[in-house]
Design a protein around this motif. Structure first.
Motif, PDB file in Angstrom:
ATOM      1  N   TYR A  62       0.826  -1.201   0.000  1.00 46.78           N
ATOM      2  CA  TYR A  62       0.000   0.000   0.000  1.00 46.78           C
ATOM      3  C   TYR A  62       0.866   1.260   0.000  1.00 46.78           C
ATOM      4  O   TYR A  62       0.564   2.241  -0.682  1.00 46.78           O
ATOM      5  N   GLY A  63       1.948   1.252   0.770  1.00 48.05           N
ATOM      6  CA  GLY A  63       2.858   2.397   0.783  1.00 48.05           C
ATOM      7  C   GLY A  63       3.521   2.614  -0.566  1.00 48.05           C
ATOM      8  O   GLY A  63       3.624   3.746  -1.053  1.00 48.05           O
ATOM      9  N   TRP A  64       3.962   1.531  -1.194  1.00 43.85           N
ATOM     10  CA  TRP A  64       4.591   1.640  -2.523  1.00 43.85           C
ATOM     11  C   TRP A  64       3.614   2.175  -3.551  1.00 43.85           C
ATOM     12  O   TRP A  64       3.974   3.002  -4.388  1.00 43.85           O
ATOM     13  N   ILE A  65       2.393   1.679  -3.506  1.00 45.16           N
ATOM     14  CA  ILE A  65       1.378   2.132  -4.462  1.00 45.16           C
ATOM     15  C   ILE A  65       1.114   3.614  -4.276  1.00 45.16           C
ATOM     16  O   ILE A  65       0.979   4.360  -5.248  1.00 45.16           O
ATOM     17  N   MET A  66       1.059   4.076  -3.025  1.00 46.63           N
ATOM     18  CA  MET A  66       0.839   5.498  -2.759  1.00 46.63           C
ATOM     19  C   MET A  66       1.995   6.336  -3.306  1.00 46.63           C
ATOM     20  O   MET A  66       1.778   7.342  -3.970  1.00 46.63           O
ATOM     21  N   ILE A  67       3.220   5.906  -3.045  1.00 45.85           N
ATOM     22  CA  ILE A  67       4.390   6.652  -3.523  1.00 45.85           C
ATOM     23  C   ILE A  67       4.394   6.714  -5.051  1.00 45.85           C
ATOM     24  O   ILE A  67       4.556   7.791  -5.641  1.00 45.85           O
ATOM     25  N   LEU A  68       4.212   5.575  -5.693  1.00 47.01           N
ATOM     26  CA  LEU A  68       4.222   5.546  -7.159  1.00 47.01           C
ATOM     27  C   LEU A  68       3.077   6.375  -7.755  1.00 47.01           C
ATOM     28  O   LEU A  68       3.268   7.056  -8.764  1.00 47.01           O
ATOM     29  N   SER A  69       1.918   6.329  -7.133  1.00 51.13           N
ATOM     30  CA  SER A  69       0.779   7.096  -7.634  1.00 51.13           C
ATOM     31  C   SER A  69       1.053   8.591  -7.583  1.00 51.13           C
ATOM     32  O   SER A  69       0.807   9.308  -8.550  1.00 51.13           O
ATOM     33  N   ILE A  70       1.569   9.051  -6.445  1.00 54.37           N
ATOM     34  CA  ILE A  70       1.863  10.482  -6.309  1.00 54.37           C
ATOM     35  C   ILE A  70       2.944  10.900  -7.296  1.00 54.37           C
ATOM     36  O   ILE A  70       2.840  11.940  -7.958  1.00 54.37           O
ATOM     37  N   ILE A  71       3.989  10.092  -7.420  1.00 58.05           N
ATOM     38  CA  ILE A  71       5.089  10.449  -8.318  1.00 58.05           C
ATOM     39  C   ILE A  71       4.617  10.466  -9.778  1.00 58.05           C
ATOM     40  O   ILE A  71       4.953  11.385 -10.531  1.00 58.05           O
ATOM     41  N   LEU A  72       3.844   9.468 -10.182  1.00 55.55           N
ATOM     42  CA  LEU A  72       3.361   9.431 -11.574  1.00 55.55           C
ATOM     43  C   LEU A  72       2.411  10.589 -11.875  1.00 55.55           C
ATOM     44  O   LEU A  72       2.504  11.216 -12.936  1.00 55.55           O
ATOM     45  N   LEU A  73       1.499  10.874 -10.953  1.00 58.64           N
ATOM     46  CA  LEU A  73       0.551  11.969 -11.163  1.00 58.64           C
ATOM     47  C   LEU A  73       1.267  13.315 -11.249  1.00 58.64           C
ATOM     48  O   LEU A  73       1.004  14.108 -12.158  1.00 58.64           O
ATOM     49  N   THR A  74       2.186  13.572 -10.325  1.00 60.31           N
ATOM     50  CA  THR A  74       2.885  14.853 -10.357  1.00 60.31           C
ATOM     51  C   THR A  74       3.858  14.938 -11.531  1.00 60.31           C
ATOM     52  O   THR A  74       4.098  16.038 -12.036  1.00 60.31           O
ATOM     53  N   SER A  75       4.403  13.821 -11.966  1.00 53.52           N
ATOM     54  CA  SER A  75       5.261  13.848 -13.158  1.00 53.52           C
ATOM     55  C   SER A  75       4.467  14.293 -14.379  1.00 53.52           C
ATOM     56  O   SER A  75       4.948  15.105 -15.183  1.00 53.52           O
ATOM     57  N   PHE A  76       3.259  13.767 -14.497  1.00 55.68           N
ATOM     58  CA  PHE A  76       2.394  14.173 -15.606  1.00 55.68           C
ATOM     59  C   PHE A  76       2.059  15.663 -15.510  1.00 55.68           C
ATOM     60  O   PHE A  76       2.147  16.390 -16.506  1.00 55.68           O
ATOM     61  N   LEU A  77       1.698  16.129 -14.318  1.00 58.67           N
ATOM     62  CA  LEU A  77       1.362  17.545 -14.146  1.00 58.67           C
ATOM     63  C   LEU A  77       2.569  18.454 -14.391  1.00 58.67           C
ATOM     64  O   LEU A  77       2.437  19.518 -15.011  1.00 58.67           O
ATOM     65  N   LEU A  78       3.744  18.037 -13.931  1.00 57.84           N
ATOM     66  CA  LEU A  78       4.945  18.846 -14.169  1.00 57.84           C
ATOM     67  C   LEU A  78       5.323  18.873 -15.645  1.00 57.84           C
ATOM     68  O   LEU A  78       5.811  19.894 -16.148  1.00 57.84           O
ATOM     69  N   ALA A  79       5.097  17.783 -16.346  1.00 61.48           N
ATOM     70  CA  ALA A  79       5.360  17.771 -17.784  1.00 61.48           C
ATOM     71  C   ALA A  79       4.438  18.747 -18.505  1.00 61.48           C
ATOM     72  O   ALA A  79       4.876  19.467 -19.416  1.00 61.48           O
ATOM     73  N   LEU A  80       3.186  18.794 -18.081  1.00 62.35           N
ATOM     74  CA  LEU A  80       2.260  19.766 -18.671  1.00 62.35           C
ATOM     75  C   LEU A  80       2.684  21.194 -18.350  1.00 62.35           C
ATOM     76  O   LEU A  80       2.629  22.074 -19.220  1.00 62.35           O
ATOM     77  N   LEU A  81       3.105  21.436 -17.120  1.00 60.04           N
ATOM     78  CA  LEU A  81       3.561  22.776 -16.751  1.00 60.04           C
ATOM     79  C   LEU A  81       4.808  23.179 -17.538  1.00 60.04           C
ATOM     80  O   LEU A  81       4.929  24.329 -17.960  1.00 60.04           O
ATOM     81  N   LEU A  82       5.727  22.251 -17.730  1.00 57.80           N
ATOM     82  CA  LEU A  82       6.931  22.556 -18.515  1.00 57.80           C
ATOM     83  C   LEU A  82       6.582  22.884 -19.956  1.00 57.80           C
ATOM     84  O   LEU A  82       7.202  23.748 -20.577  1.00 57.80           O
TER      85      LEU A  82
ATOM     86  N   ALA B  58       5.651  12.512  -1.256  1.00 56.52           N
ATOM     87  CA  ALA B  58       5.249  11.174  -1.707  1.00 56.52           C
ATOM     88  C   ALA B  58       5.746  10.101  -0.740  1.00 56.52           C
ATOM     89  O   ALA B  58       4.978   9.211  -0.340  1.00 56.52           O
ATOM     90  N   PHE B  59       7.005  10.176  -0.340  1.00 55.68           N
ATOM     91  CA  PHE B  59       7.547   9.168   0.575  1.00 55.68           C
ATOM     92  C   PHE B  59       6.908   9.287   1.961  1.00 55.68           C
ATOM     93  O   PHE B  59       6.627   8.273   2.600  1.00 55.68           O
ATOM     94  N   PHE B  60       6.669  10.513   2.420  1.00 58.88           N
ATOM     95  CA  PHE B  60       5.995  10.694   3.707  1.00 58.88           C
ATOM     96  C   PHE B  60       4.591  10.098   3.660  1.00 58.88           C
ATOM     97  O   PHE B  60       4.191   9.367   4.571  1.00 58.88           O
ATOM     98  N   SER B  61       3.852  10.374   2.588  1.00 56.13           N
ATOM     99  CA  SER B  61       2.494   9.838   2.448  1.00 56.13           C
ATOM    100  C   SER B  61       2.511   8.316   2.358  1.00 56.13           C
ATOM    101  O   SER B  61       1.659   7.648   2.955  1.00 56.13           O
ATOM    102  N   GLY B  62       3.456   7.773   1.619  1.00 56.01           N
ATOM    103  CA  GLY B  62       3.587   6.322   1.540  1.00 56.01           C
ATOM    104  C   GLY B  62       3.892   5.712   2.893  1.00 56.01           C
ATOM    105  O   GLY B  62       3.356   4.654   3.247  1.00 56.01           O
ATOM    106  N   GLY B  63       4.721   6.379   3.678  1.00 53.30           N
ATOM    107  CA  GLY B  63       5.015   5.914   5.027  1.00 53.30           C
ATOM    108  C   GLY B  63       3.792   5.968   5.928  1.00 53.30           C
ATOM    109  O   GLY B  63       3.550   5.057   6.727  1.00 53.30           O
ATOM    110  N   VAL B  64       2.998   7.039   5.807  1.00 49.81           N
ATOM    111  CA  VAL B  64       1.772   7.156   6.607  1.00 49.81           C
ATOM    112  C   VAL B  64       0.809   6.019   6.279  1.00 49.81           C
ATOM    113  O   VAL B  64       0.279   5.352   7.168  1.00 49.81           O
ATOM    114  N   ILE B  65       0.595   5.782   4.988  1.00 52.20           N
ATOM    115  CA  ILE B  65      -0.330   4.713   4.583  1.00 52.20           C
ATOM    116  C   ILE B  65       0.192   3.351   5.044  1.00 52.20           C
ATOM    117  O   ILE B  65      -0.567   2.532   5.561  1.00 52.20           O
ATOM    118  N   ALA B  66       1.481   3.106   4.869  1.00 49.73           N
ATOM    119  CA  ALA B  66       2.056   1.830   5.305  1.00 49.73           C
ATOM    120  C   ALA B  66       1.927   1.671   6.812  1.00 49.73           C
ATOM    121  O   ALA B  66       1.595   0.588   7.306  1.00 49.73           O
TER     122      ALA B  66
END
Length: 133
Positions: free
Chosen positions: A20-40, A61-69
């Motif tokens: 669950y923690g890994w999924i949270m970290i990957l989800s946040i990173i993928l979502l923000t990567s997409f948003l940052l690419a659009l901003l760039l 992302a890592f803090f949130s993943g740690g909280v969920i885990a």
């Protein structure tokens, strides 16, 4: 035999919390990567600003993943958070090393120490936020 079943149940819960923690970290990173690419692409955002934004996003992302885990693990939050952060850092290192044939630079190493600490603190907080059932 009952003790073995109890230990296996705790192990399953611990591994499940890590997923669950890994999924949270990957989800946040993928979502923000997409948003940052659009901003760039569509704004005047430049590279130096982007590096600070990505550092902040990584810590969140890592803090949130740690909280969920920690919430899913319900015990030993520091260990759950540290394992979540460490295994995700190992995963990122393996992608970088095997895919791009580059190890971590000293700067990346320091960033990932910070990410692991953020996940560790998130795990401690997550255990304390967990609802007893």
């Amino acid at each position: 035999m009952d003790n073995l079943n109890e230990r296996m149940s705790k192990l399953r819960q611990h591994v499940s919390s890590l997923f669950y923690g890994w999924i949270m970290i990957l989800s946040i990173i993928l979502l923000t990567s997409f948003l940052l690419a659009l901003l760039l692409r569509f704004t005047e955002l430049n590279e130096p600003t982007l590096s600070w934004i990505t550092l902040g996003v990584g810590i969140i992302a890592f803090f949130s993943g740690g909280v969920i885990a920690g919430m899913k693990g319900k015990s030993k939050g520091w260990m759950t958070g540290m394992l979540t952060g460490t295994t995700m850092t190992l995963f990122i290192f393996l992608i970088q090393y095997l895919g791009y044939k580059q190890g971590f630079s000293f700067e990346q190493f320091l960033f990932h120490i910070g990410y692991i600490c953020a996940a560790l603190f998130g795990g401690v907080i997550g255990v304390n936020l967990a609802v007893e059932s």
